[in-house]
Design a protein around this motif. Structure first.
Motif, PDB file in Angstrom:
ATOM      1  N   ASN A 187      23.480   2.975 122.455  1.00 12.56           N
ATOM      2  CA  ASN A 187      22.782   1.762 122.042  1.00 12.56           C
ATOM      3  C   ASN A 187      23.746   0.614 121.730  1.00 12.56           C
ATOM      4  O   ASN A 187      23.879   0.214 120.565  1.00 12.56           O
ATOM      5  N   VAL A 225      18.624   2.440 127.187  1.00 11.12           N
ATOM      6  CA  VAL A 225      17.964   3.736 127.063  1.00 11.12           C
ATOM      7  C   VAL A 225      16.990   3.678 125.906  1.00 11.12           C
ATOM      8  O   VAL A 225      17.274   3.058 124.888  1.00 11.12           O
ATOM      9  N   ASP A 226      15.842   4.292 126.056  1.00 11.84           N
ATOM     10  CA  ASP A 226      14.877   4.260 124.968  1.00 11.84           C
ATOM     11  C   ASP A 226      13.989   5.495 124.984  1.00 11.84           C
ATOM     12  O   ASP A 226      13.278   5.746 125.961  1.00 11.84           O
ATOM     13  N   ARG A 227      14.054   6.228 123.952  1.00  8.80           N
ATOM     14  CA  ARG A 227      13.096   7.295 123.604  1.00  8.80           C
ATOM     15  C   ARG A 227      13.461   7.707 122.186  1.00  8.80           C
ATOM     16  O   ARG A 227      14.627   7.970 121.901  1.00  8.80           O
ATOM     17  N   ILE A 228      12.476   7.737 121.320  1.00  8.61           N
ATOM     18  CA  ILE A 228      12.760   8.123 119.932  1.00  8.61           C
ATOM     19  C   ILE A 228      12.845   9.643 119.865  1.00  8.61           C
ATOM     20  O   ILE A 228      11.868  10.350 120.129  1.00  8.61           O
ATOM     21  N   LYS A 290      15.677  -4.607 123.459  1.00 10.32           N
ATOM     22  CA  LYS A 290      15.475  -3.326 122.770  1.00 10.32           C
ATOM     23  C   LYS A 290      16.325  -3.246 121.504  1.00 10.32           C
ATOM     24  O   LYS A 290      15.864  -2.819 120.445  1.00 10.32           O
ATOM     25  N   LEU A 294      13.542  -3.288 118.734  1.00  9.83           N
ATOM     26  CA  LEU A 294      13.299  -1.901 118.286  1.00  9.83           C
ATOM     27  C   LEU A 294      14.341  -1.476 117.249  1.00  9.83           C
ATOM     28  O   LEU A 294      14.023  -1.142 116.114  1.00  9.83           O
ATOM     29  N   ASN A 295      15.610  -1.490 117.668  1.00  6.53           N
ATOM     30  CA  ASN A 295      16.629  -0.973 116.767  1.00  6.53           C
ATOM     31  C   ASN A 295      16.798  -1.856 115.526  1.00  6.53           C
ATOM     32  O   ASN A 295      17.039  -1.362 114.427  1.00  6.53           O
ATOM     33  N   HIS A 298      14.144  -0.819 113.212  1.00  8.68           N
ATOM     34  CA  HIS A 298      14.494   0.475 112.619  1.00  8.68           C
ATOM     35  C   HIS A 298      15.470   0.290 111.461  1.00  8.68           C
ATOM     36  O   HIS A 298      15.308   0.886 110.388  1.00  8.68           O
ATOM     37  N   HIS A 364      11.086  11.016 111.679  1.00 10.14           N
ATOM     38  CA  HIS A 364      12.333  10.296 111.947  1.00 10.14           C
ATOM     39  C   HIS A 364      12.866   9.791 110.616  1.00 10.14           C
ATOM     40  O   HIS A 364      12.360   8.820 110.060  1.00 10.14           O
ATOM     41  N   GLN A 368      18.826   8.960 108.741  1.00  9.33           N
ATOM     42  CA  GLN A 368      19.474   9.141 110.055  1.00  9.33           C
ATOM     43  C   GLN A 368      19.716   7.773 110.696  1.00  9.33           C
ATOM     44  O   GLN A 368      20.785   7.499 111.241  1.00  9.33           O
ATOM     45  N   ILE A 369      18.715   6.914 110.620  1.00 13.22           N
ATOM     46  CA  ILE A 369      18.858   5.595 111.236  1.00 13.22           C
ATOM     47  C   ILE A 369      19.901   4.757 110.495  1.00 13.22           C
ATOM     48  O   ILE A 369      20.643   3.982 111.098  1.00 13.22           O
ATOM     49  N   LYS A 376      26.347  -0.702 114.076  1.00 14.02           N
ATOM     50  CA  LYS A 376      25.062  -1.053 114.680  1.00 14.02           C
ATOM     51  C   LYS A 376      24.623  -2.486 114.398  1.00 14.02           C
ATOM     52  O   LYS A 376      23.935  -3.111 115.217  1.00 14.02           O
ATOM     53  N   ARG A 380      22.299  -5.453 116.499  1.00 14.82           N
ATOM     54  CA  ARG A 380      20.877  -5.387 116.124  1.00 14.82           C
ATOM     55  C   ARG A 380      20.420  -6.669 115.432  1.00 14.82           C
ATOM     56  O   ARG A 380      19.332  -7.157 115.687  1.00 14.82           O
TER      57      ARG A 380
HETATM   58  C1  CS2 Z   1      17.698   4.430 115.949  1.00 17.39           C
HETATM   59  C2  CS2 Z   1      17.766   4.754 117.443  1.00 17.39           C
HETATM   60  O1  CS2 Z   1      19.190   6.002 115.039  1.00 17.39           O
HETATM   61  C3  CS2 Z   1      18.970   4.784 115.210  1.00 17.39           C
HETATM   62  O2  CS2 Z   1      19.713   3.927 114.800  1.00 17.39           O
HETATM   63  O3  CS2 Z   1      17.419   3.075 115.813  1.00 17.39           O
HETATM   64  O4  CS2 Z   1      18.391   5.915 117.761  1.00 17.39           O
HETATM   65  C4  CS2 Z   1      16.372   4.715 118.092  1.00 17.39           C
HETATM   66  O5  CS2 Z   1      15.562   5.779 117.645  1.00 17.39           O
HETATM   67  C5  CS2 Z   1      16.476   4.790 119.583  1.00 17.39           C
HETATM   68  O6  CS2 Z   1      17.359   3.808 120.036  1.00 17.39           O
HETATM   69  C6  CS2 Z   1      15.139   4.659 120.273  1.00 17.39           C
HETATM   70  O7  CS2 Z   1      15.341   4.538 121.638  1.00 17.39           O
END
Ligand code: CS2
Ligand code: NAI
Length: 489
Positions: A187, A225-228, A290, A294-295, A298, A364, A368-369, A376, A380
């Motif tokens: 990512n 790449v994207d999949r949780i 993404k 998304l990230n 998160h 999730h 972890q995130i 990151k 982000r």
């Molecule tokens: C999450 C990503 O762990 C993290 O920081 O934001 O791993 C997230 O789940 C994936 O990028 C989704 O594709």
């Protein structure tokens, strides 16, 4: 719920043309699943994978060997609909990290030999952002890091991903072989360019001609790449057992998957596009979208929620105030910084993300995130924030996010419970909190002054600094509820 049909793994064996570095949860649930689909559809067994861990997860490497390199993936669209797959495309697993006795490189010779075989066409990576050993802000190779220093001192016994790639490429060059294509699936923005920079900067330390050859000959397409795919929990294994699957190497993820790849593979590639992979000329817009939408969301949930004792993404987005914050962050602070192909509907994308975050089959964990924030946050939040501030726009959500990150890295939640801060800069954070913990003003300024994480132009922005400070003080005094309620004051 009725047991789902297990989609069986495709034909066994065949030559291995892909070597993967970073055999974690994501590789098993995304790249390997796409390739399994390709194999099932075409019967072409020539694109098998050899997958290596360079640092952690030796148990998984050995567990997969014991299981004949077959494992299961459970994809939950929601609680009621699960697709269970058996995957057989990973045909070899290797470990080159440090064993319990402190010895490095158990399978290093096997990995380097594999990488130097003519049939190895592609090397893919999911080694996390920190596995590239780059300064998160400038992209410069961390030449003083002990692991990189070791690879510079002893290039033929490499320990890092860049070190292994450079040594393997040196061997190929000396044998007169074409290089493999390097495909980062981590990512990061411009993940291909960053991987390339890491290799070139490291190669320059040993041989200028090798560095020039890598620069001229090695293709490093970027990818989004994207999949949780959260880390597995005991509850996940129990759920799998309920489905009739007793598999210690199994992995659970969401139903959604997306993979967008720059189409530059001089040594060939599987015809992934027939299995839904989007092959494009320029991946950057998708990657930035993404990462920021998304990230970025998160990370916002992680740093705001974890210190409040909120455990998971689904728990966090069940709160109206956090859902409202995410929507506002995505539509008002992230989306306006994106330059997308015509027809892209970012509001619909934001809605889809909120629905994915609300998937209650996934646990999730916010901690972890929250891991590796220093690696990151630039991509982000900070680059987008800088772009907004440059044109005089407010960025309350990211200012709040930064305040929450600073608070998170103190390693103690609101109830006084201590948790580990997992980040390459964790010692530096602990030192800053020890020195300035009682002076929020000094603490916020010291965090923003970390030039390897925060762009200096943002640190120099007085209004932005003041906003971060206000949110930091509110979080400490009023907690999450009060801070969110006062966001616009
Ligand atoms: C999450 C990503 O762990 C993290 O920081 O934001 O791993 C997230 O789940 C994936 O990028 C989704 O594709
Ligand atoms: P994981 O924790 O299951 O695996 C992490 C992998 O990285 C392991 O193979 C580990 O050995 C390796 N690693 C960690 N630090 C390393 C280092 N310094 N050098 C070399 N290898 C190192 O994590 P997971 O879920 O597989 O995620 C890995 C990466 O994949 C993420 O950091 C991200 O960049 C990418 N990714 C993950 C997604 C997910 O939902 N899990 C989705 C999209 C991308």
């Amino acid at each position: 719920m009725p047991h789902p049909a297990v989609l069986p793994a495709g034909p066994r064996a065949g030559s291995i043309r892909i070597v993967h570095l970073g055999l974690g949860a994501f590789h098993r649930a995304q790249q390997a699943v796409y390739l399994e689909g390709y194999r099932q559809r075409t019967g072409d067994a020539a694109w098998g994978i050899s997958s290596a861990n360079l640092r952690t997860n030796v148990d998984l490497v050995d567990g997969l060997r014991e299981a004949g390199h077959r494992y299961h993936v459970a994809e939950y669209a929601d609680r009621e609909s699960v697709t269970l797959r058996e995957i057989g495309v990973i045909e070899e697993t290797l470990f080159t990290g440090c064993d319990a006795q402190g010895r490095w490189g158990r399978d290093l010779d096997a990995l380097l030999t594999r990488l130097a075989l003519p049939e190895t066409r592609i090397v893919t990576l999911t080694v996390t952002e920190k596995g590239y050993f780059l300064n998160p802000s400038s992209g410069a190779l961390l030449v003083d890091d002990p692991m990189i220093a070791a690879d510079i001192a002893t290039p033929s016994r490499p320990r890092t991903a860049p070190g292994i790639l450079v040594e393997a490429l040196a061997r190929r060059r000396s044998q007169g072989l074409a290089p493999f294509t390097v495909l980062s699936c981590d990512n990061m923005p411009d993940n291909g360019q960053r991987t390339r920079n890491a290799m070139i900067q490291l190669a320059e330390r040993r041989d200028a001609a090798l560095a020039a050859w890598i620069a001229a000959e090695v293709a490093c397409p970027s990818s989004m790449v994207d999949r949780i795919v959260p880390a597995m929990t005991d509850a996940d294994f129990v759920r799998l057992a309920d489905l009739g699957v007793e598999d210690p190497n199994a992995v659970v993820g969401e139903g959604f998957a997306q993979w967008v790849i720059e189409d530059h593979f001089p040594q060939g590639r599987p015809a992934w596009e027939a299995d839904g992979v989007e092959m494009v000329a320029d991946v950057a817009p998708f990657e930035t979208m993404k990462l920021r939408m998304l990230n970025g969301s998160h990370s916002l949930l992680a740093y705001l929620g974890a210190p409040e004792g909120i455990e998971t993404v689904v728990e966090a987005v069940s709160r109206d105030d956090l859902r409202t914050l995410l929507r506002r962050y995505m539509l008002e602070e992230a989306a306006p910084t994106l330059v997308m192909p015509e027809g892209t509907d970012l509001a619909a994308y934001a809605d889809m993300l909120l629905a994915r975050f609300a998937n209650d089959s996934l646990r999730h964990r916010l901690h972890q995130i929250a891991m590796d924030g220093s690696q990151k946050l630039p991509q982000r939040w900070l680059l987008g924030t800088l772009a907004r501030r440059d044109i005089g726009q407010e960025t309350p959500c990211t200012a709040l996010g930064l305040a929450a990150w600073i608070r998170y890295t103190a390693g103690k939640d609101r109830q006084g419970r201590v948790y580990p801060v997992d980040d390459p800069l964790a010692e530096r954070f602990a030192d800053l909190h020890a020195r300035h913990g009682q002076q929020p003003d000094a603490l916020v300024k010291a965090y923003l002054a970390m030039g390897d994480v925060v762009p200096p132009a943002l640190a120099a922005d007085g209004d932005f600094t003041a906003a971060v400070l206000t949110h930091y003080c509110r979080l400490s005094e009023q907690g999450l509820d009060g801070t969110l309620a006062a966001l616009d004051e």
